[in-house]
Scaffold this motif. Structure first.
Motif, mmCIF file in Angstrom:
data_model
loop_
_atom_site.group_PDB
_atom_site.id
_atom_site.type_symbol
_atom_site.label_atom_id
_atom_site.label_comp_id
_atom_site.label_asym_id
_atom_site.label_seq_id
_atom_site.Cartn_x
_atom_site.Cartn_y
_atom_site.Cartn_z
ATOM 1 N N ALA A 818 0.844 -1.194 0.000
ATOM 2 C CA ALA A 818 0.000 0.000 0.000
ATOM 3 C C ALA A 818 0.881 1.246 0.000
ATOM 4 O O ALA A 818 1.919 1.277 0.668
ATOM 5 C CB ALA A 818 -0.914 -0.002 1.221
ATOM 6 N N PRO A 819 0.499 2.272 -0.743
ATOM 7 C CA PRO A 819 1.266 3.524 -0.678
ATOM 8 C C PRO A 819 1.360 3.995 0.769
ATOM 9 O O PRO A 819 0.421 3.837 1.544
ATOM 10 C CB PRO A 819 0.429 4.485 -1.527
ATOM 11 N N PHE A 820 2.511 4.571 1.110
ATOM 12 C CA PHE A 820 2.695 4.969 2.507
ATOM 13 C C PHE A 820 1.815 6.149 2.866
ATOM 14 O O PHE A 820 1.755 7.156 2.155
ATOM 15 C CB PHE A 820 4.150 5.345 2.778
ATOM 16 N N LYS A 821 1.119 6.000 3.966
ATOM 17 C CA LYS A 821 0.422 7.103 4.615
ATOM 18 C C LYS A 821 0.676 6.983 6.110
ATOM 19 O O LYS A 821 0.760 5.872 6.643
ATOM 20 C CB LYS A 821 -1.085 7.067 4.331
ATOM 21 N N ALA A 822 0.787 8.125 6.769
ATOM 22 C CA ALA A 822 1.048 8.106 8.205
ATOM 23 C C ALA A 822 -0.063 7.365 8.935
ATOM 24 O O ALA A 822 -1.243 7.530 8.638
ATOM 25 C CB ALA A 822 1.175 9.530 8.733
ATOM 26 N N ASN A 823 0.341 6.532 9.894
ATOM 27 C CA ASN A 823 -0.601 5.800 10.738
ATOM 28 C C ASN A 823 -1.158 6.698 11.832
ATOM 29 O O ASN A 823 -2.334 6.611 12.196
ATOM 30 C CB ASN A 823 0.125 4.583 11.330
ATOM 31 N N GLY A 824 -0.329 7.567 12.405
ATOM 32 C CA GLY A 824 -0.781 8.514 13.415
ATOM 33 C C GLY A 824 -0.579 8.078 14.851
ATOM 34 O O GLY A 824 -0.875 8.844 15.774
ATOM 35 N N LYS A 825 -0.074 6.866 15.064
ATOM 36 C CA LYS A 825 0.077 6.401 16.447
ATOM 37 C C LYS A 825 0.960 7.339 17.284
ATOM 38 O O LYS A 825 0.604 7.652 18.425
ATOM 39 C CB LYS A 825 0.629 4.985 16.488
ATOM 40 N N PRO A 826 2.112 7.811 16.779
ATOM 41 C CA PRO A 826 2.906 8.743 17.604
ATOM 42 C C PRO A 826 2.120 9.997 17.981
ATOM 43 O O PRO A 826 2.322 10.542 19.077
ATOM 44 C CB PRO A 826 4.093 9.083 16.690
ATOM 45 N N LEU A 827 1.252 10.461 17.098
ATOM 46 C CA LEU A 827 0.429 11.620 17.427
ATOM 47 C C LEU A 827 -0.504 11.297 18.580
ATOM 48 O O LEU A 827 -0.678 12.093 19.510
ATOM 49 C CB LEU A 827 -0.390 12.050 16.201
ATOM 50 N N HIS A 828 -1.116 10.130 18.527
ATOM 51 C CA HIS A 828 -2.047 9.727 19.582
ATOM 52 C C HIS A 828 -1.317 9.573 20.912
ATOM 53 O O HIS A 828 -1.798 10.031 21.957
ATOM 54 C CB HIS A 828 -2.746 8.423 19.205
ATOM 55 N N VAL A 829 -0.162 8.943 20.880
ATOM 56 C CA VAL A 829 0.605 8.705 22.106
ATOM 57 C C VAL A 829 0.904 10.014 22.828
ATOM 58 O O VAL A 829 0.867 10.078 24.058
ATOM 59 C CB VAL A 829 1.915 7.952 21.778
ATOM 60 N N HIS A 830 1.165 11.071 22.067
ATOM 61 C CA HIS A 830 1.547 12.346 22.678
ATOM 62 C C HIS A 830 0.389 13.322 22.798
ATOM 63 O O HIS A 830 0.601 14.499 23.117
ATOM 64 C CB HIS A 830 2.708 12.975 21.900
ATOM 65 N N GLY A 831 -0.814 12.858 22.548
ATOM 66 C CA GLY A 831 -1.978 13.689 22.805
ATOM 67 C C GLY A 831 -2.308 14.699 21.729
ATOM 68 O O GLY A 831 -3.078 15.634 21.976
#
Length: 1014
Positions: A818-831
């Protein structure tokens, strides 16, 4: 939010003076008057909440003596001291408005094991499972079995005279206590054990407090013998604490003060050390699992089953069984409880132990013949299964142990709670007693769950009540009063297992005129009522026992939180204090931050407690946390910036704000999500941590590292085009210093030198798109799979991803990426929740378009992949894309894999799984084994804890040493010696192994690839 020091009242001033005097006297342990520490220890596993004035953590017996000596000084006669172990009590035994003396942090050493003589000497803070792990190589174990054995301390067991499964054979804790070392008020050290007449005479002549307690106890034993015989019931679970009936051994005539100390709940002194009797581990064991049409049948049948001579009989009702079926534990025991057309509404677990398989076979043959002959009869079991061997049996007992916590995971606001928790009646009366007990609860319109020890006549009953509702909370008094009357009717006890605590209110009713003698015992040990007052007995009529409806409950505080806020933070507010997160075992994934720090605030229970108090304090100031967070998401970065700068400067000056204490606890969370999988209540710290951080940083400036980590997924694709320009500066000392000092990041990993895109081109692996997928032929489509990229493997470990693609191609699959797209987990971890929503929606839209083609989506890294079924699902519901773990998809291709078996050389590997994989997708570990077996290889899965990396946690400078400690606890021992057969599924885990052990671990697919024959 709490009084500043200049505003402290007289009580607080007294306790602060006491702490200062303690430090001046040379106290070697830790002390904490912080609001966070006090809040976390204001609750246990009961319905109550009592805020202490401070917490102290003694380092050794000398520290305990300092505490007790200071408490006996006239200036501190009003200071209250209460010991605490694992804090799992269901009756508020260790709760106090004075000083909590937490024995568990430092006093947790096993001092001596004498295997030949069959005894062990331990400090009071040793955990039961910790002790049994040390005894196992000697073929020994400490017998009293508890559902909380992985966090219950020996001191806590002694203080409640704990017992559990198998008590009819093994007895209670007291039955295995040989000697105790107890610190008395004033600092004297009492060494107690059986003493003969001559030694007793010498003790009676002493002029100190030790002599006093012996004289009082001896007088009562002689003068009140007939009354004691009348009042103390002859039950397997006889009265705990102040047990006058067993002061003098009827056979030897020896006098043993331990019968008074065991079960005394810290009201007489501080247990410092104990010498314990230990027993040989039974060589052979089996468990017969009997199924019933209803719970009442299981109870009545238990009486007949006891005649067959089992080691123990445990019972579980349908409510608890259904909760277990929805829990992580069920995958390990489901084979013993096959679902069929006939619903199971009650089970009996009947255990047999023996010293030989032949002996066990004979016992099982007799028992199963009895069961089979009764099948079809009314009220008898309609079927059974047998678990054999310690491994299988222990899996079922693990399920039974989780029953206490599982009851708290009922849906809705009415939660089963302990307040009539552990009644005990003669086993022959149990079924009739429970029938009347149920009638009491049915009349009140309450749902409830039941489980317990039918062989001992003890049943744990937890009615479901929403304690935030004053009308429901008011039921505690009338129901308890009726249950008390019922236990007296059946010649039983209100407290059969978990101690008295706040329910000591009923002690005078059960003891009658003998209660005055208990008061004499208390007065001899603690004349001013300073030691855990209000429990079991008071030293005089001037001081009263606590009342079940006069001690503040958690519900009284929780109802101050508005419904909208309560529901908005549902991931943490339902924590019932069962303490599963205090798990001692270093090879358990549950809460690595607690294991490393031994700080209660760094546990799921601690963080949940702080979250509830934080929400309550905000609500008291008319701040709606949910609404405040919504508004902050709508504002740009610059709105409120001056205020954030001002508040941050105040923080830098050291101005107090409870928010900072909560933030400290939240920052210590690794975000591994083990709490979600292993906590029976499903407390989700990473979720409410993210919500807290979002609101916290609307008031204070964020550290730069948060922006750096949050942006990694977006800048990585650009940096990967010229990895050398990124990697080369990382080798320079000034750059590393700048990263550590400026951004707070250490050991920053390098980008892969060869990009994934280049490897894909070499392998002929295309990117997934609608056009590419629509062009697949039938044969290709049947073997097609879409690999969903994550930033960490695609850009830092691209070689591993290339190897996975290579293996899939060689196994005749058709992988696409799949073409790369940000998953966002680091964003969630840091609020960064606003940004996370945008990323998740964009990523989901792309992945759903690919999924619509019918080709499965598969992720490589467990942590990143599980984000789709956790954070994405919570945010997007059914719109969240279904992304499988690699092994989940591969296990579904078993027939095809078996056809490839001849192409691989046989080998045996050991898998070191990712902690999120273990706890949130436990069944997938079996999938890995199935995949390897299908290809003709063997895979053994290690039980182990967290590696300590957890995404970027281990790279943050402030967490580096904690990360190292976590790694050393469980992973490091696995990485000594030969490591070529070790495999690790997590990217973080492989990084941590290289960083702290210098070992390069392979992904499981790389292990398979290495076995492919040319």
């Amino acid at each position: 939010m709490i009084p500043a020091l200049r505003e402290i009242d007289e009580v607080q001033s007294l306790y602060l003076q006491f702490l200062q005097a303690l430090a001046d006297a040379g106290f070697r342990g830790d002390t904490s008057p912080s609001y966070a520490s006090r809040t976390v220890l204001a609750t246990d596993n009961s319905i109550y909440q009592v805020l202490p004035q401070a917490v102290v953590y003694p380092r050794d017996t000398h520290d305990l003596q300092l505490l007790a000596e200071l408490g006996d000084r006239e200036a501190f006669h009003q200071v209250v001291l209460s010991p605490r172990g694992g804090g799992t009590g269901t009756n508020g035994q260790s709760l106090t408005d004075g000083i909590v003396v937490d024995i568990s942090r430092h006093m947790n050493r096993i001092l001596e094991i004498n295997a030949d003589a069959g005894w062990v000497r331990v400090q009071a803070g040793v955990v039961k499972d910790q002790l049994n792990a040390a005894l196992a190589p000697h073929g020994l174990f400490f017998a009293p079995e508890l559902s909380t054995s992985n966090r219950a301390t020996i001191g806590g067991m002694i203080n409640t005279d704990a017992s559990g499964q198998g008590s009819c054979v093994y007895g209670k804790t007291r039955d295995h206590v040989l000697e105790l070392s107890t610190v008395l008020l004033g600092g004297e050290l009492l060494h107690s054990g059986p003493v003969n007449h001559e030694t007793l005479s010498e003790l009676l002549e002493r002029e100190d407090r030790i002599g006093s307690v012996y004289r009082v106890s001896d007088d009562i034993a002689r003068e009140k013998a007939d009354l004691i015989e009348e009042k103390f019931p002859r039950l397997n679970r006889c009265l705990t604490g102040y047990d006058l009936a067993h002061l003098r051994d009827s056979d030897s005539g020896e006098f043993n003060l331990n019968s008074i100390l065991c079960g005394s709940e810290g009201t007489l002194g501080f247990i410092a050390e104990a010498k314990l009797n230990v027993l040989p581990i039974p060589k052979c064991v089996a468990l017969v699992n009997l199924k019933y049409d209803n719970f009442q049948d299981a109870l009545r049948d238990a009486s007949d089953l006891m005649g067959a001579g089992p080691t123990s009989i445990e019972t579980v009702d349908s409510k608890v069984l259904q909760l277990a079926m929805g829990d992580i534990v069920w995958h390990s025991v489901s084979e013993f409880f096959p679902t069929g057309d006939r619903p199971v509404r009650g089970i009996n677990l009947v255990e047999y132990t023996a010293d030989s398989e032949e002996e066990l076979d004979r016992a099982l043959d007799r028992f199963t013949a009895q069961v089979e002959n009764a099948i079809g009869e009314t009220g008898k079991s309609f079927g059974y299964s047998i678990a054999r061997g310690h491994g299988e049996v222990n899996r079922i007992w693990a399920m039974r142990k989780r029953a206490v916590g599982l009851l708290g995971n009922a849906r809705g606001e009415k939660r089963p709670i302990p307040f009539v928790e552990d009644t005990c009646v003669p086993p022959e009366h149990l079924a009739d007693f429970i029938a009347e007990f149920r009638a009491v609860l049915d009349e009140a319109g309450l749902d409830y769950g039941m489980f317990g020890h039918v062989d001992a006549g003890v049943l744990h009953v937890r009615p479901a009540i929403d304690m935030k509702d004053p009308q429901q909370a008011a039921l505690i008094r009338p129901i308890t009063d009726r249950v008390v009357a019922l236990t007296q009717k059946y010649h039983g006890l209100l407290w059969g297992e978990h101690g008295k605590g706040v329910r000591s209110e009923y002690a005078p009713e059960f003891f009658g005129e003998l209660y005055a003698e208990l008061q004499r015992v208390k007065a001899a040990f603690d004349p001013r009522n300073q030691l855990n007052p209000g429990k079991i007995a008071t030293p005089s009529r001037a001081s009263g026992l606590l009342k079940i409806d006069a001690v503040e409950t958690r519900g009284e505080r929780d109802r101050q939180i508005p419904v909208q806020v309560w529901e908005g933070y549902s991931e943490g507010v339902h924590c019932n204090g069962n303490g599963a997160c205090f798990n001692w075992d270093p090879d358990s994934a549950m809460c690595p931050s607690y294991k490393a720090t031994r700080e209660r605030i760094h546990s799921p229970k601690g963080r949940a407690s702080l979250m509830r108090e934080w929400l309550r304090l905000l609500s008291a100031r008319n701040v709606d946390a949910v609404e405040a967070a919504r508004k902050s998401r709508e504002q740009s970065f610059f709105v409120g910036l001056p205020g954030r700068i001002k508040n941050s400067l105040a923080k830098a000056r050291g101005e107090y704000d409870f928010n900072h204490e909560v933030n400290e606890a939240m920052q210590g969370c690794l975000g591994c999500k083990s709490c979600v999988g292993q906590c029976p209540i499903k407390v989700d710290v990473p979720e409410f941590r993210a919500k807290f951080l979002e609101l916290y940083y609307s008031r204070y400036l964020r550290p730069l590292k948060d922006y750096f980590v949050g942006s990694l997924e977006f800048v990585m694709p650009h940096l990967a085009r010229a990895p050398g320009l990124y990697n080369w500066p990382l080798k320079l000392a000034p750059v590393r210093w700048l990263l550590e000092q400026g951004l707070g990041l250490s050991d920053t990993p390098a980008l892969a030198r060869k990009s994934l895109e280049k490897s894909m081109a070499e392998l002929g692996v295309p990117y997934a798109s609608r056009a590419t997928l629509d062009a697949l032929g039938p044969a290709q489509r049947e073997r097609a799979v879409i690999i969903v990229q994550d930033a960490f493997t695609s850009y830092f470990d691209a070689g591993m991803v290339a190897d996975a693609l290579r293996l899939l191609r060689q196994l005749d699959f058709f992988p696409l990426v799949a073409p790369f797209k940000a998953n966002g987990k680091p964003l969630h971890v840091h609020g960064f929740l606003r940004q996370f929503r945008r990323v998740a929606e964009a990523n989901s839209e792309m992945l759903e378009q690919l999924a619509d083609t019918g080709v499965p989506l598969v992720g490589i890294d467990p942590s990143m992949t599980l984000t789709y079924r956790a954070e994405y699902h919570k945010l997007l519901g059914d719109r969240a894309p279904r992304v499988q773990l690699l092994q989940e998809w591969l296990s579904g291709q078993r027939e095809h894999l078996e056809q490839q078996r001849a192409r691989l050389r046989p080998a045996t590997f050991r898998l070191l799984p990712h902690c999120s994989e273990q706890t949130n997708a436990a069944a997938s570990l079996q999938d890995w084994r199935d995949v390897f077996v299908a290809l003709g290889l063997q895979l053994e899965t290690e039980n182990l804890g967290c590696c300590g990396m957890a995404g970027t946690y281990g790279h943050e400078t402030t967490h580096r040493e904690t990360s190292r400690v976590i790694f050393q606890q469980s992973w490091a021992p696995r990485l000594t010696g030969e490591t070529t057969q070790l495999l690790a599924s997590g990217y973080s885990c492989r990084c941590q192994a290289r960083r702290f052990a210098g070992v390069s671990l392979r992904h499981p697919l790389q292990g398979l690839l290495a076995q492919l024959q040319d």
